[in-house]
Write a protein that holds these residues in place. Sequence first.
Motif, PDB file in Angstrom:
ATOM      1  N   SER A 119       1.021  -4.584 -40.718  1.00  0.00           N
ATOM      2  CA  SER A 119       1.108  -5.398 -41.893  1.00  0.00           C
ATOM      3  C   SER A 119       2.064  -6.839 -41.964  1.00  0.00           C
ATOM      4  CB  SER A 119       1.321  -4.731 -43.078  1.00  0.00           C
ATOM      5  OG  SER A 119       0.291  -3.777 -43.417  1.00  0.00           O
ATOM      6  N   ILE A 120       3.231  -6.553 -41.448  1.00  0.00           N
ATOM      7  CA  ILE A 120       3.985  -7.501 -41.389  1.00  0.00           C
ATOM      8  C   ILE A 120       3.774  -8.250 -40.315  1.00  0.00           C
ATOM      9  CG2 ILE A 120       6.617  -7.686 -40.616  1.00  0.00           C
ATOM     10  CD1 ILE A 120       7.161  -5.057 -41.991  1.00  0.00           C
ATOM     11  N   VAL A 154       1.060 -10.556 -41.477  1.00  0.00           N
ATOM     12  CA  VAL A 154       1.500 -11.680 -42.220  1.00  0.00           C
ATOM     13  C   VAL A 154       2.175 -12.636 -41.635  1.00  0.00           C
ATOM     14  CG1 VAL A 154       3.224 -12.114 -44.107  1.00  0.00           C
ATOM     15  CG2 VAL A 154       1.533  -9.996 -44.241  1.00  0.00           C
ATOM     16  N   ALA A 189       0.879 -16.501 -41.395  1.00  0.00           N
ATOM     17  CA  ALA A 189       1.708 -17.533 -42.013  1.00  0.00           C
ATOM     18  C   ALA A 189       1.711 -18.691 -41.045  1.00  0.00           C
ATOM     19  CB  ALA A 189       3.104 -17.055 -42.365  1.00  0.00           C
ATOM     20  N   MET A 222      -4.098 -18.758 -50.610  1.00  0.00           N
ATOM     21  CA  MET A 222      -3.022 -17.599 -50.926  1.00  0.00           C
ATOM     22  C   MET A 222      -3.373 -16.970 -52.194  1.00  0.00           C
ATOM     23  SD  MET A 222       1.114 -18.000 -51.140  1.00  0.00           S
ATOM     24  CE  MET A 222       1.064 -18.949 -52.937  1.00  0.00           C
TER      25      MET A 222
END
Length: 64
Positions: A4-5, A8, A12, A33
Amino acid sequence: MALSISAVVLLAIVVFLLIRRSGLKGGHAVVCMLLGFYLASSSIAPTISELTTNVAGMIGDIKF
């Protein structure tokens, strides 16, 4: 959790590059977003999460 990190961070970076290189406007990025936040709280969120987990698993199983 690490997936998940990293997802992200990857997303980004993609949004940043689209803003800088492809002419994506900041307002468009904000709308995307907000769509993500609303999707996360909708009934389709578990399906999206399962789909991304399965795709990440398939990519992880590829042998080079």
